[in-house]
Structure formats: structure tokens, C-alpha cells
Design a protein around this motif. Structure first.
Motif, PDB file in Angstrom:
ATOM      1  N   THR A  56       0.815  -1.221   0.000  1.00 58.69           N
ATOM      2  CA  THR A  56       0.000   0.000   0.000  1.00 58.69           C
ATOM      3  C   THR A  56       0.846   1.267   0.000  1.00 58.69           C
ATOM      4  N   HIS A  57       2.155   1.133   0.120  1.00 58.09           N
ATOM      5  CA  HIS A  57       2.996   2.330   0.136  1.00 58.09           C
ATOM      6  C   HIS A  57       3.931   2.356  -1.060  1.00 58.09           C
ATOM      7  N   TYR A  58       4.115   3.538  -1.547  1.00 62.18           N
ATOM      8  CA  TYR A  58       4.963   3.787  -2.718  1.00 62.18           C
ATOM      9  C   TYR A  58       6.397   3.265  -2.501  1.00 62.18           C
ATOM     10  N   GLY A  59       6.853   2.445  -3.431  1.00 60.75           N
ATOM     11  CA  GLY A  59       8.235   1.980  -3.408  1.00 60.75           C
ATOM     12  C   GLY A  59       8.541   0.881  -2.409  1.00 60.75           C
ATOM     13  N   ARG A  60       7.573   0.550  -1.569  1.00 57.64           N
ATOM     14  CA  ARG A  60       7.870  -0.398  -0.499  1.00 57.64           C
ATOM     15  C   ARG A  60       7.921  -1.849  -0.975  1.00 57.64           C
ATOM     16  N   LEU A  61       7.242  -2.163  -2.075  1.00 58.73           N
ATOM     17  CA  LEU A  61       7.204  -3.560  -2.495  1.00 58.73           C
ATOM     18  C   LEU A  61       8.607  -4.046  -2.854  1.00 58.73           C
ATOM     19  N   VAL A  62       9.315  -3.205  -3.571  1.00 56.83           N
ATOM     20  CA  VAL A  62      10.692  -3.567  -3.932  1.00 56.83           C
ATOM     21  C   VAL A  62      11.541  -3.690  -2.664  1.00 56.83           C
ATOM     22  N   GLU A  63      11.336  -2.779  -1.740  1.00 57.81           N
ATOM     23  CA  GLU A  63      12.106  -2.846  -0.488  1.00 57.81           C
ATOM     24  C   GLU A  63      11.753  -4.112   0.287  1.00 57.81           C
ATOM     25  N   TYR A  64      10.487  -4.475   0.250  1.00 60.05           N
ATOM     26  CA  TYR A  64      10.032  -5.663   0.973  1.00 60.05           C
ATOM     27  C   TYR A  64      10.655  -6.933   0.361  1.00 60.05           C
ATOM     28  N   ILE A  65      10.578  -7.026  -0.967  1.00 63.74           N
ATOM     29  CA  ILE A  65      11.126  -8.215  -1.647  1.00 63.74           C
ATOM     30  C   ILE A  65      12.636  -8.290  -1.444  1.00 63.74           C
ATOM     31  N   SER A  66      13.297  -7.160  -1.649  1.00 65.25           N
ATOM     32  CA  SER A  66      14.760  -7.188  -1.495  1.00 65.25           C
ATOM     33  C   SER A  66      15.134  -7.425  -0.033  1.00 65.25           C
ATOM     34  N   GLY A  67      14.312  -6.906   0.882  1.00 69.39           N
ATOM     35  CA  GLY A  67      14.561  -7.158   2.306  1.00 69.39           C
ATOM     36  C   GLY A  67      14.478  -8.636   2.613  1.00 69.39           C
ATOM     37  N   PHE A  68      13.512  -9.277   2.007  1.00 67.23           N
ATOM     38  CA  PHE A  68      13.370 -10.722   2.221  1.00 67.23           C
ATOM     39  C   PHE A  68      14.575 -11.462   1.636  1.00 67.23           C
ATOM     40  N   LEU A  69      14.914 -11.118   0.397  1.00 63.46           N
ATOM     41  CA  LEU A  69      16.054 -11.792  -0.246  1.00 63.46           C
ATOM     42  C   LEU A  69      17.352 -11.536   0.513  1.00 63.46           C
ATOM     43  N   ALA A  70      17.459 -10.336   1.057  1.00 60.95           N
ATOM     44  CA  ALA A  70      18.699  -9.963   1.741  1.00 60.95           C
ATOM     45  C   ALA A  70      18.931 -10.779   3.015  1.00 60.95           C
ATOM     46  N   GLN A  71      17.875 -11.405   3.521  1.00 56.52           N
ATOM     47  CA  GLN A  71      18.067 -12.240   4.705  1.00 56.52           C
ATOM     48  C   GLN A  71      19.035 -13.387   4.405  1.00 56.52           C
ATOM     49  N   SER A  72      19.122 -13.724   3.117  1.00 58.29           N
ATOM     50  CA  SER A  72      20.028 -14.820   2.726  1.00 58.29           C
ATOM     51  C   SER A  72      21.488 -14.432   2.926  1.00 58.29           C
ATOM     52  N   TYR A  73      21.777 -13.166   3.091  1.00 59.61           N
ATOM     53  CA  TYR A  73      23.163 -12.714   3.234  1.00 59.61           C
ATOM     54  C   TYR A  73      23.827 -13.305   4.475  1.00 59.61           C
ATOM     55  N   CYS A  74      23.025 -13.721   5.424  1.00 57.33           N
ATOM     56  CA  CYS A  74      23.653 -14.201   6.660  1.00 57.33           C
ATOM     57  C   CYS A  74      24.426 -15.501   6.417  1.00 57.33           C
ATOM     58  N   VAL A  75      24.111 -16.188   5.319  1.00 57.42           N
ATOM     59  CA  VAL A  75      24.920 -17.347   4.922  1.00 57.42           C
ATOM     60  C   VAL A  75      25.543 -16.983   3.576  1.00 57.42           C
ATOM     61  N   SER A  76      26.843 -16.988   3.540  1.00 59.95           N
ATOM     62  CA  SER A  76      27.523 -16.434   2.360  1.00 59.95           C
ATOM     63  C   SER A  76      27.082 -17.061   1.036  1.00 59.95           C
ATOM     64  N   TRP A  77      27.071 -18.410   1.026  1.00 60.20           N
ATOM     65  CA  TRP A  77      26.770 -19.062  -0.257  1.00 60.20           C
ATOM     66  C   TRP A  77      25.343 -18.767  -0.701  1.00 60.20           C
ATOM     67  N   LEU A  78      24.444 -18.637   0.301  1.00 58.95           N
ATOM     68  CA  LEU A  78      23.043 -18.376  -0.023  1.00 58.95           C
ATOM     69  C   LEU A  78      22.867 -16.925  -0.498  1.00 58.95           C
ATOM     70  N   GLY A  79      23.546 -16.031   0.172  1.00 59.89           N
ATOM     71  CA  GLY A  79      23.484 -14.623  -0.234  1.00 59.89           C
ATOM     72  C   GLY A  79      24.014 -14.451  -1.644  1.00 59.89           C
ATOM     73  N   ALA A  80      25.130 -15.142  -1.923  1.00 60.76           N
ATOM     74  CA  ALA A  80      25.717 -15.059  -3.267  1.00 60.76           C
ATOM     75  C   ALA A  80      24.739 -15.603  -4.301  1.00 60.76           C
TER      76      ALA A  80
END
Lengths: 520, 639
Positions: free
Chosen positions: B58-82
Motif C-alpha cells: 500500500t505504500h509507494y516503493g515499499r514492495l521492492v524494499e520488501y522483496i529485497s529485504g526478504f532476499l537480503a536475509q540470505s546474506y547471513c549465509v555467504s553461499w546463499l546470499g551469493a
């Protein structure tokens, strides 16, 4: 759409609906099979023993008793009832049934019978929670600001309008529309949103005030501090404050605020001019928090003598000795003449700093807060609410205070409801509480602003600040307000309150900027 | 009719696959995404649950931030983040590939990999970039969808464009401009339709203005540039490379479109008449060479190999080992890997050694028991002991935007908490919360602070909010459970420590004041070793030897085996300068220090005679307090 797909969609939606209805469904109370408890059930938020408006949104709550199934019967003294059963301890009350029940039971009791099924299969019935439904309605809307607890920087500041008969919250204005500006106090004329002021602080756009009159919005190019509309709407009284913030090493509340200087002024709406008067802005005193009597004949305000020399040191010496008196000054709006300030209640008498007076719409009571010292009650855990009968001059602390800060209160248009900010839940986050004030001036047990999700406040990281009742929605849309705020022009107003130092005592390192700064 | 050459399997599949395998391995092993996880204030906040999802849609620009925020959780494991970064980059290239082919560039498909090279370069700066990449992906994927939409007539195409415009703009903010630009270029160059093309180009101005600034009441900069690399909120690190990733797709597509137009390749293939421009050019003769070039068919391997070579060159040219080391220091500090902090700091060149790096080093030295012995083995400055001192400047001196981008508030606070400056840590954590958002580490720190301050209800609010964070959920739930049984968490060692050192006597402050704060901490708890060592370090760094000597008797409150080396040096200087005798608490000055002290002035004189002599002096004394006190230099000697 393919008809086959459409049919599949309908079946799917029906199934989803069935599953959803299973989670909270209506059923007969297990009264016959239940063993009797000998105490009230623990529920959160605490909606027990209070007086509620007949037009308030359903008071959803969570049962904090261990169990595998939960049943709640909401009974009205007039005869109607709502039965809810769920495996979840969250009690979400159907809106329409709730409204019907309350509407039919004005001035009577409403009780919640709570049953909890234990793991061994037996039902336990607790003592009923009883509330009273008032005859008088509450104003339909509550306007407040949502903001994280701020220190020096702000971001994500918005003013919202909440429909108290439901849960809908409308964003009126957000700082993101104005280079992350900070939105300050909002003030309404006689609880009507058709005349309103909203303060704006912005590093890029400067400080200004939005003046809303009906659908039109004008920008006044000066900062208003705490603002109060004259009941005629012809004049707006406001404070000009040289606010500075500092911090405490070991106190529970880290933040503290001092007005190094302050004075009162008033804005003539028709003439588009700001003025002041020696009665309002004495260079030897700090004046703040103006508020009008409903007949507009008096302006009440808070005033303190300077307990420190100079105007620069932060915090100033003896900052904790600064206590404000409650004063008033007469005013004739037709002739624009001011009387001489009179003491209403002195801090010497109370031993406390008197702040934020708000007079009931019938002119009978003044509700204010008192705290150990200073001008900013929200940062003072000692701040409590007090009522004064303006006919007798008697004042008392209603039984609605907690050990933590109570402040920022507002009266409903009919004078029977007050809303105030309190940190009682956790000592950190300010929430809005509503209390019924009867004709004798007795304030009843307050209840927290209801939310659809009963656990909403348990993890909500923003504070509710400056709650103000209004009876109608604000007319201009957000984009109009934002455009007006961004408009480089506006009504040019010279601030009549000047903060000239009486003695120049500026020392190196004591020159601070404003207390709060935008985050970008 | 001449058939277009079928792309060979090897070139279209094996090369991109090889490219992305190398890309993945590089990101995994060299960039190491785990060091970026919650390491930078630009790292997105992601929390689960209905309200966050609702806000995202419902907020401008937030969907991309939400999706990337979710994907970015993978960064905590190097191979998964990569894997996440590679997948997003792969999809960007795939979308571009679709567009390249739609533009008629089937024979130059390798150019679809070029933005991946820019993305690789952007990651070489070791900063989080995924949000910008997801926004880029959304814009290109929607443009590809639009190009491939089976709509022939203009009106349905315009309608589809407008619908996609609203969706892309609302989900990806200013990145919409890219979508509209590519769609417009496609219409004009590939389909040669003026009206849809014109509408697409006009919408680049109209959609952000009317939808963003007018309807959504956005600030103009947000309406046109939100989520673009040059927006004020975007990290400035690696910005040039990210800008390339944004600029290259439309530039390449326009180039392909023009190339196709000139060559008349598409028209010829579809059996349509040659474009008028081409005929005229042929007649005039001046376009002949160009057309030959445009229709030339180099071996498919040439393009792919060029792409690989370009990648290798860019990667090696842009890798910033110093910045990578600096970011790793933050990571090792968060993980309390103190030896790694110190070994990484040894390789840091002066330009990259900032106040935060120095704070990490001093903290690591403290935790390894080496602060009073080795602090001058590293570069030091008086204001570097605690990065808080950067904030001690008046508000007017601070660039608020810079503060946000640099994320200083995000990094500081933990050390204050360990010292016992609990309210200071609380104020810093709240500033971080306001400026940078509801990041997991900030919420956790605030919960801990409130527990220490015996405000369990406030702590619970932060912890319950933390349960919505994927990777903090378990930790938060565990703490909530423990609070149920022990609301004050009195048995927790960390809480015990905090309550043991936190200030109890109130005073007011505006910002960090150094010596006064440390003294107050020691007055509160004379066994607060950290406060003692930081106080002494502060005195040494600021040259306040009188105060240093005054605090020497506090040594008796601790169990040092002898006088720490730097204290010995400072005592000798103090006694020499003032003629007074310092209280050595029964300890002796070592012969080696005494000899160095005697020899130092002579060697300094010698050092002035030649460069080689000066170098020898630096090597011998560069790690001593003697050198720092005299020259203000440190960290120059033999390790």
C-alpha cells in the motif's frame, strides 16, 4: 474469465471463508458444564471496570489465561448478547453486533463472561468483567501524531485521523511529503476539523504553520509553538519557545527539555498579523501553553519566573527549579484588548510545575498536568493529570493516573470524555487513553484506544502523541496540505516575540541548535 | 528468403552459464555477503507478518524494499546470499536478453551480460546493493513483458503500458523512468510506432508528477528518484557502478535498435520493404559501409569472450581491497572475533583508517587484554577512542544527511553499553532506530538496555517486534520466555554486568564528554576495568599526563601483573616533564622501556640527519607512546 476458473475461484473463496469463520465462531456458552472461577480473567488490554462510549469500536482483547479453547459472552443489561468461541485467545468482536448491543444499552452495564477450556477438557468460567456504557457519545475522530521515540533526529513523522467508531486510520499528512519535515502540534477550533493549524519544522522548507479553513489551506511563514484557537475562530493564540533538549545519565527517562525562553503571541486570522502584548510576553517570565475559556473571555496559560541567568547554557543552572504557575488574562476579541494577568494556581502552592491546561467545553473544569519541574510533562515520569473546578478553585488528582507520565489531554466536544497520553504500559511508549468524566468531575478508569488486533500495542514501536478529539474529518486531502507546505510563498508573518538576552552570558560550546533535527 | 542463423547451443547457454558460475563464486568467496548482513545502515529492514506486507503493497516503493529485504536475509549465509545476488543479476540479464532480441539483436545477445559486469563492479565496493538491483529487475522484467505482450494494435498496447506504469511506479518508485524509457525505445525503434513511443516518453514526466507528486503527495525528489542510485537516501558507495548498471540497459537497447534500423535486418527478415532511410542511404552510398558493418556476422564466441574479458578487467580494476578490509572489521567486531579485527587492521592503509576502525581496534585490544600494551601499535588520534566523539560536535557541524548515509549511529552504542553508559547507549540506539529503521541489532540492543534498566515491559515491546525478524526470531522468543520466569533477568551474566557498571547517580549531558564519563563510571564501580583502560587511554591520547598520573593509583583495583608498557612510558615522560614522581603502585619500570626512554631523544636527533636514519627511528619507536607523545604519530613501527 473462463467460467470454469470462475467457479473454482468461488469454491476457493468459500473454503477460505469457512476456515476463517471456524477460527472465531459464534456458539452457545458452555455455562452448564463450566466450573466457576473465583476471580476476574486476565485480559489484555485491560477493558474492565471502565465506562465506555456507546459509539466506540469493538474492544477486542486477548485472554491471558492458559487454555485450549476460549468462549466469551458479551452481555448487555438490556438483554442482547454476543457469543464468541475460538481456539485463539484473541477475542475479535463482530463490529455490527457490537454496535447494535451498545446502541441498545446506553447508560447500562455491559459484561464479558469469559470461559476457558483447560487441557483436560473442562471449562472454567471466570467472574464477569463489567463495564458501563455511557449515554454520551464520544467524538467520532481522534487526531494524533505517530512517531518513534525521538531524541535529536526525526524521520517518518505523520499525523493521522482515527475513526473511533471503527479502526480506520487515515494519514492526514506525512513528513515524507515535505523533505522529511517534522509535524508538530495540531490544534482545532472547538473540536471541529474545519478550522485547524498544523505546525511544520523543516530544515529545507523552514518552519511554518498550515492554516486550514474548510477546504482551503494557507501557509503561515512562522513557527507556532503550542496553539489554541479562540472560540470565535478569529484569533489563534500561540507560544514561541526557545526549546532545547538535553539528557540524563541515570534517570529512567533519558530525555529532558527546557525552554530557555518563551512568550505568547496571537495571530489575527482576518488581518493575517501576529501580535503580542506585555501581558502575554513578559521578558522576565516564561509563558507557554495557552488555552481559551469556551466563552473566549479569558486566555489561560502557564508562566514561570526564570530561575537562571542568561539564555544560552544547556541545561541552564537550576533547570530543575523551574516551575510554572497557572495564570489567566482577560481578552475582548471585539476590541482586541487584554487585561492584566491573574494567578489561578501557583506552583508555590502545589510545589509542582503546572502545565498544559485545557478547559472543558462547558467551562466548568480545567484539566492540566503537574510534574516535579520543567515545561515538558511527557519526559517527566512524575507528571500526573489534575482537574480543577473553576467555580470553586478546588483541584484534585482524578484516579486515572499511574506512576508514569500522563499528559497531552483533550476534551471531547460534549465535555464527557477526555483522551490523554500515558506511558503506563511500559514506561517508554506513549499510548492514548480515554476516560469518562461525569458531571461532578469524577474521571473514571481509562481504557486504551482500542485496536482491531488486541496485541497491537505489544510490539508497536511508535508513540501516539498529541491526541485531539474532533467531530468531523479534516477536509483538505493530504496532497493539498503537502502542496501548501511545500509552497515557497505563504503569509509572511513577523514573529512579535523576540528572544533577546537580558545578560549576554554565551560561553564557548553552549550555543546549540534547535532541540530536534531532521534525519535527512 | 535468408534465414537468420540459429544461435549455437554452446554460445547461448554454456557461456552465460559459465559466466554466472564465475559470478557466483566471486560473490560468494571474494565479496562474502555475510559481512554485509546488517553491517550497513542501508541494509534493508525486513519483518514478517501482515502489517509489513500490507505496508509493502500500500505504500509507494515499499514492495521492492520488501522483496529485497526478504532476499537480503540470505546474506547471513555467504553461499546463499551469493546465490540470491546471482539469481537477481541473472534475471536482470535474462530480461535484457528478451529485450535485446525484441529489438532485433539476436546476434548480439552477449550484450545482455554487460550490466552484470557493472553489478559485479558495484559489489566490489562491498556495500549492500540488492534493493537497487531488485528495482532494476522489476523495471526490465516489466519492459520485457510489455515487449513480448501479444498485442498488435496501438490502443491495447498503450492501455497495457499505462497499467504496467502504475504497477511499476508504485512498486519501484523512480526506477519507473527506466521502464518507460525502454518501452518507448522499443515502440519507436523496434515497432516503429510513434504514438505509443511518444506516450511512453511523456509518461516519464507525467507519471511521477501526477501519480507521485500530486496524487501521492510525494516530494519531487522522491516522486522522480526514489530507489534510483542518485537518490539522497541511496548509499554513495559503489554508486558509479550501480549507475552504470542502470544506464547500460537502455543505452544498449537503443544502440541495438538503431543498429537494426540501419541494417534493415529485421525488416528484411520479416519480408517487409527496406526502410526508407536505408534506401536513401544506399542510394547516396554513404550508408553502405555502415550497413555492411551492421549486417556483419562475427563468430558468436567473439562477443561472449569479449564479455568475459571485460568482466575480468573490470573486476580486477575495481576491487577495493581496503574498503573490503574496513567492512570486514565491522563484521568481525559484530561477531566479537577480536584477533581477526586486529589482523585485518594491520593491512589497512591510513586513508581507510577512520574513527570507527580505531574504535574497533581499541575494543579488540581491550578484549584481548592488550590495550595498555599495544594501542600505539595502531594509528591513534585523540578523538578516535570512541566514535561517539564524532557526534560530540555541535549539531550545526554535523551533516545530517551524511550521518544517515555513513550510518554512524548504526555502528555505535554497543561499546557505550559495555562501558556502562547505558542511557547514552539508549539515546544512540533510539537515534539509530529513527534514522535507519527498525533493524534487528538495534531492537535487540534496546531490549537489552530496557532489561538492564528494569523496564521489562518496554523490553518486551522491542522483543515482540523482533520476533517478526526472520533471523532474530528465535533469540527474541528465547529472551521473552526467560523474562516470563525472571522478569528482571537477574541471573543473566550480561544483564548482571550492565547493572554492575551502569551509572546510578544522575547528571545531565548533551553528548559524550570523555574523561568525565569514565571517571563517573569508575566512581560507580571501581572495578570497571574497561572504563579504567579507556580513561587511561583517553589521558594518553590527549596528552593529559597530570590526569593520567592522578588515576594511576586505581591500578590497585585490578590485577595487572605489572605496569602495562604504555603506562610505563607515560610515567617516565610525566616524571621527566613535571619532576614529580608518579604512584607506580609498587610496580617497576622495565629496563627495556627505561633504555628506550633514554635512547629516544638521541635517536630522534639522529633521525633528523638522513632519511634512512629517520626510517630506522620510525621502525624502532613507531609503536611507542614516546613517539606518539612527541610526534603525534603511532602504528608505524615493526608489528
Amino acid at each position: 474469465m473462463n467460467p470454469k476458473n470462475g467457479l473454482q475461484l468461488i469454491v476457493l473463496l468459500t473454503l477460505v471463508g469457512l476456515v476463517a469463520s471456524c477460527s472465531v465462531r459464534q456458539a452457545e456458552p458452555p455455562a452448564g458444564e463450566a466450573t466457576r472461577g473465583d476471580r476476574l480473567p486476565r485480559i489484555r488490554p485491560d477493558y474492565s471496570g471502565t465506562v465506555i462510549p456507546p459509539n466506540i469500536a469493538p474492544l477486542n482483547f486477548a485472554i491471558e489465561e492458559p487454555g485450549s479453547q476460549f468462549h466469551v459472552t458479551i452481555r448487555a443489561e438490556s438483554g442482547g448478547s454476543i457469543d464468541l468461541r475460538s481456539k485463539s485467545p484473541s477475542v475479535v468482536i463482530p463490529h455490527r453486533q457490537w454496535r447494535r448491543l451498545l446502541e441498545a444499552s446506553k447508560g447500562r452495564e455491559l459484561s464479558f463472561d469469559v470461559y476457558v477450556k483447560s487441557d483436560n477438557g473442562g471449562w472454567r468460567r471466570f467472574d464477569p468483567i463489567t463495564n458501563e456504557i455511557a449515554s454520551e457519545e464520544i467524538d467520532k475522530y481522534l487526531v494524533y501524531r505517530l512517531i518513534h521515540p525521538i531524541y535529536n533526529y526525526w524521520r517518518d513523522v505523520g499525523i493521522y485521523e482515527r475513526d473511533l467508531e471503527g479502526y480506520r486510520q487515515r494519514e492526514l499528512l506525512h513528513g515524507r511529503s515535505m523533505s522529511n519535515a517534522c509535524l508538530n502540534c495540531h490544534s482545532f477550533l472547538n473540536n471541529r476539523a474545519s478550522s485547524c493549524t498544523i505546525g511544520i519544522r523543516s530544515a529545507e522548507l523552514g518552519n511554518s504553520v498550515l492554516l486550514v479553513q474548510g477546504k482551503s489551506v494557507a501557509k503561515i511563514g512562522t513557527a507556532f509553538g503550542y496553539t489554541a484557537w479562540h472560540p470565535t475562530g478569529r484569533v489563534v493564540a500561540y507560544s514561541a519557545n526557545k526549546v532545547r533538549q538535553f539528557f540524563h545519565w541515570a534517570r529512567a527517562e533519558v530525555r529532558d527539555v527546557v525552554d530557555l525562553d518563551s512568550g505568547l503571541a496571537y495571530y489575527d486570522v482576518a488581518a493575517q498579523k501576529a501580535k503580542t502584548h506585555p501581558s502575554l510576553s513578559d521578558p522576565d517570565r516564561l509563558e507557554t501553553y495557552p488555552t481559551w475559556t469556551p466563552d473566549g473571555k479569558y486566555l489561560y496559560f502557564c508562566s514561570a519566573a526564570f530561575p537562571w541567568e542568561g539564555r544560552y547554557k544547556v541545561p541552564p543552572d537550576n533547570f530543575d527549579q523551574c516551575r510554572y504557575d497557572l495564570m489567566r488574562v482577560s481578552y475582548d476579541v471585539d476590541s482586541d484588548t487584554w487585561g492584566t494577568p491573574e494567578m489561578v494556581l501557583s506552583s508555590e502552592k502545589t510545589g509542582l510545575s503546572i502545565l498544559l491546561p485545557r478547559i472543558s467545553p462547558d467551562g466548568r473544569f480545567v484539566l492540566f498536568c503537574m510534574c516535579d519541574y520543567g515545561c515538558f510533562p511527557i519526559y517527566q515520569p512524575s507528571s500526573d493529570l489534575y482537574l480543577m473546578d473553576l467555580q470553586t478553585g478546588e483541584y484534585w488528582a482524578p484516579g486515572i493516573n499511574s506512576d508514569l507520565s500522563e499528559s497531552w489531554h483533550s476534551w471531547s466536544a460534549n465535555g464527557r470524555w477526555i483522551v490523554f497520553s500515558s506511558k503506563r504500559r511500559d514506561g517508554l511508549f506513549t499510548r492514548s487513553y480515554i476516560s469518562y468524566v461525569d458531571t461532578t468531575g469524577e474521571a473514571h478508569k481509562p481504557f486504551i484506544l482500542p485496536q482491531k488486533d488486541p496485541t497491537f500495542y505489544d510490539s508497536y514501536l511508535k508513540t501516539y502523541s498529541v491526541p485531539e478529539f474532533v467531530v468531523e474529518p479534516l477536509q483538505p486531502r493530504q496532497r493539498h496540505l503537502a502542496e501548501a507546505a511545500r509552497w515557497p510563498g505563504g503569509i509572511k508573518v513577523e514573529s512579535p516575540v523576540k528572544f533577546e538576552p537580558r545578560t549576554e552570558t554565551r560561553e564557548p560550546g553552549t550555543e546549540w541548535q534547535d532541540a530536534w533535527q531532521p534525519a535527512r | 528468403m535468408e534465414q537468420p542463423p540459429r544461435p549455437r547451443f554452446a554460445w547461448t547457454l554454456v557461456f552465460p552459464a559459465l559466466f554466472f558460475v564465475l559470478f557466483y563464486v566471486y560473490i560468494w568467496l571474494v565479496i562474502d555477503p555475510r559481512v554485509l548482513y546488517e553491517g550497513d545502515a542501508s541494509f534493508p529492514v525486513f519483518s514478517m507478518g501482515g502489517p509489513s506486507l500490507q505496508a509493502a503493497v500500500t505504500h509507494y516503493g515499499r514492495l521492492v524494499e520488501y522483496i529485497s529485504g526478504f532476499l537480503a536475509q540470505s546474506y547471513c549465509v555467504s553461499w546463499l546470499g551469493a546465490l540470491g545476488i546471482t539469481a537477481v543479476t541473472g534475471l536482470i540479464c535474462m530480461s535484457l536478453d528478451v529485450l535485446v532480441r525484441a529489438m532485433g539483436g539476436s546476434r548480439v545477445r552477449f550484450i545482455a551480460l554487460i550490466p552484470a559486469v557493472a553489478i559485479l563492479a558495484a559489489h566490489n565496493y562491498c556495500f549492500y546493493q540488492l534493493t537497487l538491483l531488485v528495482a532494476l529487475l522489476l523495471a526490465l522484467a516489466c519492459a520485457a513483458l510489455y515487449a513480448r505482450a501479444p498485442l498488435k494494435r496501438d490502443l491495447p498496447r498503450i492501455a497495457a503500458f499505462l497499467v504496467l506504469s502504475v504497477l511499476v511506479y508504485f512498486a519501484a518508485g523512480g526506477v519507473y523512468l527506466l521502464f518507460a524509457l525502454v518501452a518507448g525505445a522499443y515502440e519507436l525503434l523496434a515497432r516503429q510506432r510513434r504514438l505509443p513511443g511518444l506516450i511512453a516518453f511523456l509518461s516519464m514526466e507525467a507519471v511521477p508528477y501526477f501519480l507521485g507528486a500530486r496524487m501521492l503527495a510525494l516530494d519531487l525528489i522522491d516522486a522522480f528518484a526514489y530507489l534510483l542510485p542518485y537518490h539522497p537516501d541511496a548509499s554513495s558507495w559503489g554508486r558509479e557502478a550501480v549507475v552504470w548498471a542502470y544506464v547500460l540497459p537502455p543505452v544498449l537497447l537503443v544502440a541495438v535498435g538503431i543498429w537494426t534500423l540501419i541494417g534493415g535486418h529485421r525488416r528484411a527478415r520479416e519480408g517487409a520493404p527496406e526502410v526508407r532511410l536505408g534506401e536513401a542511404a544506399e542510394r547516396a552510398g554513404k550508408w553502405r559501409r555502415l550497413k555492411r558493418l551492421a549486417t556483419a556476422r562475427p563468430h558468436p564466441a567473439v562477443g561472449w569472450l569479449l564479455c568475459l574479458a571485460l568482466s575480468a578487467t573490470v573486476v580486477f580494476q575495481t576491487y577495493d581491497s581496503q574498503n573490503a578490509a574496513r567492512i570486514r572489521m565491522d563484521y568481525y567486531t559484530r561477531c566479537r572475533m577480536w584477533d581477526k579485527v586486529l589482523s585485518t587492521a594491520q593491512n589497512l592503509r591510513p586513508g581507510h583508517y577512520d574513527s570507527l576502525a580505531a574504535q574497533h581496534v581499541n575494543e579488540a585490544l581491550y578484549h584481548t587484554g592488550r590495550l595498555p600494551y599495544e594501542m600505539f601499535h595502531y594509528p591513534q588520534q585523540p578523538e578516535w577512542l570512541l566514535a561517539d566523539m564524532e557526534l560530540s560536535r555541535s549539531l550545526a557541524e554535523r551533516d545530517t544527511r551524511g550521518l544517515q548515509v555513513n550510518g554512524l549511529y548504526f555502528q555505535i552504542g554497543d561499546l557505550d553499553l559495555q562501558l556502562g553508559l547505558v542511557n547514552e547507549a539508549e539515546s544512540e540506539a533510539h537515534e539509530a532506530l529513527v534514522v535507519h529503521g527498525e533493524h534487528g541489532p538495534i531492537l535487540y540492543r534496546l531490549a537489552l538496555i530496557n532489561i538492564a534498566k528494569k523496564r521489562p515491559e518496554a523490553a518486551r515491546v522491542f522483543l515482540r517486534a523482533l520476533t517478526r525478524h526472520l533471523l532474530y526470531r528465535r533469540r527474541a522468543e528465547d529472551l521473552l520466555e526467560r523474562l516470563e520466569t525472571d522478569p528482571l533477568l537477574s541471573s543473566d551474566p550480561m544483564v548482571q554486568h550492565l547493572r554492575g557498571v551502569m551509572l546510578l547517580e544522575d547528571e545531565t549531558f548533551f553528548d559524550f564528554s570523555g574523561e568525565h564519563d569514565y571517571r563517573a563510571l569508575l566512581d560507580r564501580n571501581k572495578h570497571n576495568r574497561m572504563a579504567f583502560e579507556y580513561l587511561m587511554a583517553y589521558c594518553l591520547l590527549t596528552g593529559k599526563l597530570e590526569e593520567f598520573a592522578e588515576n594511576l593509583p586505581r591500578l590497585r583495583d585490578f590485577d595487572y601483573p605489572g605496569l602495562p608498557r604504555h603506562y610505563q612510558e607515560a610515567i617516565l615522560i610525566y616524571e621527566d616533564v613535571t619532576g614529580k614522581r608518579a604512584d607506580r603502585c609498587g610496580h617497576e619500570i622495565s629496563d627495556q622501556v627505561r633504555q628506550q626512554f633514554t635512547q629516544f631523544p638521541k635517536d630522534m636527533k639522529m633521525g633528523a640527519t638522513s632519511e634512512a636514519a629517520a626510517e630506522a627511528v620510525v621502525l624502532r619507536y613507531g609503536n611507542t607512546y614516546l613517539c606518539y607523545y612527541t610526534t603525534g604519530l603511532s602504528g608505524l613501527g615493526k608489528p
